[in-house]
Design a protein around this motif. Structure first.
Motif, PDB file in Angstrom:
ATOM      1  N   THR A 195       1.890  -7.719  20.440  1.00 48.63           N
ATOM      2  CA  THR A 195       3.088  -8.451  20.026  1.00 48.63           C
ATOM      3  C   THR A 195       3.541  -7.993  18.646  1.00 48.63           C
ATOM      4  N   MET A 196       2.589  -7.815  17.738  1.00 49.07           N
ATOM      5  CA  MET A 196       2.912  -7.369  16.380  1.00 49.07           C
ATOM      6  C   MET A 196       3.507  -5.960  16.396  1.00 49.07           C
ATOM      7  N   GLU A 197       2.936  -5.079  17.199  1.00 49.23           N
ATOM      8  CA  GLU A 197       3.424  -3.705  17.268  1.00 49.23           C
ATOM      9  C   GLU A 197       4.819  -3.645  17.878  1.00 49.23           C
ATOM     10  N   THR A 198       5.077  -4.492  18.861  1.00 48.46           N
ATOM     11  CA  THR A 198       6.412  -4.549  19.462  1.00 48.46           C
ATOM     12  C   THR A 198       7.443  -5.015  18.436  1.00 48.46           C
ATOM     13  N   LYS A 199       7.099  -6.044  17.691  1.00 51.66           N
ATOM     14  CA  LYS A 199       7.989  -6.536  16.638  1.00 51.66           C
ATOM     15  C   LYS A 199       8.238  -5.458  15.594  1.00 51.66           C
ATOM     16  N   SER A 200       7.179  -4.762  15.208  1.00 49.68           N
ATOM     17  CA  SER A 200       7.290  -3.704  14.205  1.00 49.68           C
ATOM     18  C   SER A 200       8.240  -2.608  14.657  1.00 49.68           C
ATOM     19  N   LEU A 201       8.134  -2.203  15.933  1.00 44.62           N
ATOM     20  CA  LEU A 201       8.988  -1.124  16.437  1.00 44.62           C
ATOM     21  C   LEU A 201      10.454  -1.551  16.486  1.00 44.62           C
ATOM     22  N   LYS A 202      10.723  -2.785  16.877  1.00 49.69           N
ATOM     23  CA  LYS A 202      12.100  -3.273  16.902  1.00 49.69           C
ATOM     24  C   LYS A 202      12.724  -3.227  15.507  1.00 49.69           C
ATOM     25  N   VAL A 203      11.965  -3.666  14.518  1.00 52.10           N
ATOM     26  CA  VAL A 203      12.461  -3.641  13.135  1.00 52.10           C
ATOM     27  C   VAL A 203      12.652  -2.200  12.674  1.00 52.10           C
ATOM     28  N   LYS A 204      11.715  -1.320  13.049  1.00 49.67           N
ATOM     29  CA  LYS A 204      11.829   0.097  12.681  1.00 49.67           C
ATOM     30  C   LYS A 204      13.145   0.687  13.197  1.00 49.67           C
ATOM     31  N   THR A 254       7.026  -2.059   7.440  1.00 47.28           N
ATOM     32  CA  THR A 254       6.638  -2.429   8.807  1.00 47.28           C
ATOM     33  C   THR A 254       5.166  -2.134   9.076  1.00 47.28           C
ATOM     34  N   ALA A 255       4.536  -1.379   8.198  1.00 46.07           N
ATOM     35  CA  ALA A 255       3.079  -1.204   8.305  1.00 46.07           C
ATOM     36  C   ALA A 255       2.381  -2.552   8.217  1.00 46.07           C
ATOM     37  N   TYR A 256       3.033  -3.520   7.622  1.00 47.36           N
ATOM     38  CA  TYR A 256       2.521  -4.889   7.538  1.00 47.36           C
ATOM     39  C   TYR A 256       2.157  -5.409   8.924  1.00 47.36           C
ATOM     40  N   TRP A 257       2.985  -5.119   9.936  1.00 45.42           N
ATOM     41  CA  TRP A 257       2.713  -5.567  11.300  1.00 45.42           C
ATOM     42  C   TRP A 257       1.798  -4.601  12.050  1.00 45.42           C
ATOM     43  N   ASP A 258       1.944  -3.299  11.789  1.00 47.56           N
ATOM     44  CA  ASP A 258       1.100  -2.320  12.477  1.00 47.56           C
ATOM     45  C   ASP A 258      -0.376  -2.504  12.138  1.00 47.56           C
ATOM     46  N   PHE A 259      -0.662  -2.875  10.890  1.00 46.69           N
ATOM     47  CA  PHE A 259      -2.046  -3.068  10.441  1.00 46.69           C
ATOM     48  C   PHE A 259      -2.291  -4.504   9.986  1.00 46.69           C
ATOM     49  N   TYR A 260      -1.611  -5.425  10.639  1.00 51.97           N
ATOM     50  CA  TYR A 260      -1.650  -6.824  10.201  1.00 51.97           C
ATOM     51  C   TYR A 260      -3.069  -7.389  10.159  1.00 51.97           C
ATOM     52  N   ASP A 261      -3.907  -7.005  11.121  1.00 55.03           N
ATOM     53  CA  ASP A 261      -5.236  -7.590  11.230  1.00 55.03           C
ATOM     54  C   ASP A 261      -6.326  -6.714  10.619  1.00 55.03           C
ATOM     55  N   ARG A 262      -5.958  -5.853   9.681  1.00 57.42           N
ATOM     56  CA  ARG A 262      -6.946  -4.980   9.053  1.00 57.42           C
ATOM     57  C   ARG A 262      -7.323  -5.524   7.667  1.00 57.42           C
ATOM     58  N   ILE A 263      -8.562  -5.280   7.299  1.00 58.10           N
ATOM     59  CA  ILE A 263      -9.027  -5.608   5.956  1.00 58.10           C
ATOM     60  C   ILE A 263      -9.639  -4.349   5.355  1.00 58.10           C
ATOM     61  N   LEU A 264      -9.184  -3.971   4.188  1.00 60.32           N
ATOM     62  CA  LEU A 264      -9.774  -2.837   3.479  1.00 60.32           C
ATOM     63  C   LEU A 264     -10.978  -3.344   2.709  1.00 60.32           C
ATOM     64  N   THR A 265     -12.123  -2.701   2.919  1.00 56.98           N
ATOM     65  CA  THR A 265     -13.356  -3.119   2.280  1.00 56.98           C
ATOM     66  C   THR A 265     -13.861  -2.022   1.359  1.00 56.98           C
ATOM     67  N   ILE A 266     -14.072  -2.352   0.106  1.00 59.25           N
ATOM     68  CA  ILE A 266     -14.564  -1.395  -0.880  1.00 59.25           C
ATOM     69  C   ILE A 266     -15.937  -1.852  -1.346  1.00 59.25           C
ATOM     70  N   ASP A 267     -16.936  -1.003  -1.151  1.00 56.43           N
ATOM     71  CA  ASP A 267     -18.291  -1.288  -1.626  1.00 56.43           C
ATOM     72  C   ASP A 267     -18.444  -0.635  -2.996  1.00 56.43           C
ATOM     73  N   LEU A 268     -18.621  -1.448  -4.032  1.00 59.23           N
ATOM     74  CA  LEU A 268     -18.706  -0.915  -5.393  1.00 59.23           C
ATOM     75  C   LEU A 268     -19.957  -0.065  -5.601  1.00 59.23           C
ATOM     76  N   PHE A 269     -20.966  -0.213  -4.719  1.00 56.58           N
ATOM     77  CA  PHE A 269     -22.143   0.644  -4.786  1.00 56.58           C
ATOM     78  C   PHE A 269     -21.909   1.980  -4.098  1.00 56.58           C
ATOM     79  N   ASN A 270     -20.833   2.046  -3.293  1.00 56.38           N
ATOM     80  CA  ASN A 270     -20.525   3.279  -2.570  1.00 56.38           C
ATOM     81  C   ASN A 270     -19.012   3.392  -2.485  1.00 56.38           C
ATOM     82  N   LEU A 271     -18.387   3.886  -3.543  1.00 58.35           N
ATOM     83  CA  LEU A 271     -16.933   3.919  -3.626  1.00 58.35           C
ATOM     84  C   LEU A 271     -16.308   4.874  -2.626  1.00 58.35           C
ATOM     85  N   THR A 272     -17.108   5.725  -1.993  1.00 62.04           N
ATOM     86  CA  THR A 272     -16.557   6.621  -0.980  1.00 62.04           C
ATOM     87  C   THR A 272     -16.367   5.900   0.344  1.00 62.04           C
ATOM     88  N   SER A 273     -16.893   4.704   0.430  1.00 60.12           N
ATOM     89  CA  SER A 273     -16.766   3.935   1.679  1.00 60.12           C
ATOM     90  C   SER A 273     -15.563   3.028   1.582  1.00 60.12           C
TER      91      SER A 273
END
Length: 289
Positions: A195-204, A254-273
């Motif tokens: 549903t989110m991707e469909t909405k995103s494409l319409k707005v695009k 519109t990336a807001y809807w394409d990746f709406y359910d993503r969380i970026l996780t940064i491990d301060l002990f491993n900044l490459t992750s």
């Protein structure tokens, strides 16, 4: 052995295991290291990234109008105008130029990161035979960002040739990127859209159409202004310029809807992750590696 002594031995055993990091319980380990983890919902990152150029754009236009409207709207024709062009608003005043450059610099790194996210995302949902178009779209996105940085930091007054080339790179790559993205997401998917991707494409699609129409009309208004020097024509050109910029920002938002359910996780002990991870609140994340 008495019950009291047995309890003491069990307690001692637990303390030794804790001191030597022998706990195998993942939850216990995670709780000890929770302070090292920074989690950023992508939708918050998207808001922050787009708000930088948007805020800079609004500030520059208002500052130019407040500081010296006549200077900001002056053209060789000498006719009355009411809105400054983007070049005048963002490069004609020192304060505006500094603010705009800071905003573009801060938003550039997340933009490059999102390009990488889109590459992985498109590879997972687009038919394999269209991978060349996926790569081209991502390359164009990088060129667009680099062109924007170039025309921001090299003004037309400092070096017109470089500024002009950066502007051409920005506009051409921007228009092609938006069109290719819409075409890929419309007719080349290998899995159904959410549903989110469909909405995103319409707005695009809506933003692409408005962007192209505004760009064409802006070119017409600019040529007509230079040819006939009509009062207010340059104002129309400036307004259409605003629409081109705002629709471009909106498209990237519109990336807001394409990746709406993503969380970026940064491990301060491993900044490459840097990855997306699951959560009890938002359970449908996929990893980004």
């Amino acid at each position: 052995m008495s019950e009291g002594e047995l309890n003491k031995q069990l307690l001692y055993s637990k303390l030794v295991k804790y001191a030597t990091s022998e706990y195998d319980d993942e939850d216990s380990y995670s709780s000890k290291r929770a302070w090292n983890i920074v989690r950023i919902p992508f939708r918050n990152l998207a808001r922050g990234t787009v708000s930088l150029p948007l805020g800079g754009f609004i500030f520059c236009v208002l500052w130019a109008m407040y500081t010296d409207l006549d200077a900001a709207t002056y053209t060789h024709c000498g006719v009355k105008n009411y809105l400054p062009s983007l070049s005048a608003a963002m490069g004609g005043f020192q304060v505006s130029q500094i603010i705009w450059r800071i905003c573009i610099a801060l938003h550039a790194a997340p933009r490059f990161m999102v390009t990488g996210m889109y590459y992985r995302y498109l590879k997972s949902i687009i038919l394999g035979r269209h991978i060349v178009w996926v790569v081209l779209a991502c390359v164009l996105n990088v060129l667009e960002n680099m062109g924007l940085i170039g025309l921001t930091y090299v003004s037309s007054k400092e070096n017109y040739r470089i500024h002009e080339k950066c502007f051409i790179i920005f506009m051409v790559s921007s228009e092609l990127y938006m069109l290719i993205m819409c075409a890929l997401l419309y007719g080349s998917r290998n899995i159904p859209a959410t549903t989110m991707e469909t909405k995103s494409l319409k707005v695009k699609w809506g933003l692409v159409v408005l962007n192209l129409v505004s760009f064409a009309l802006a070119g017409y208004a600019f040529v007509r202004h230079n040819t006939y020097c009509e009062e207010g024509m340059y104002t129309i050109f400036a307004f259409l310029e605003y629409l081109v910029v705002l629709t471009n920002m909106g498209f990237h938002m519109t990336a807001y809807w394409d990746f709406y359910d993503r969380i970026l996780t940064i491990d301060l002990f491993n900044l490459t992750s840097l990855c997306s991870s699951s959560s009890a609140v938002l359970p449908y994340y996929s990893r980004i590696r």
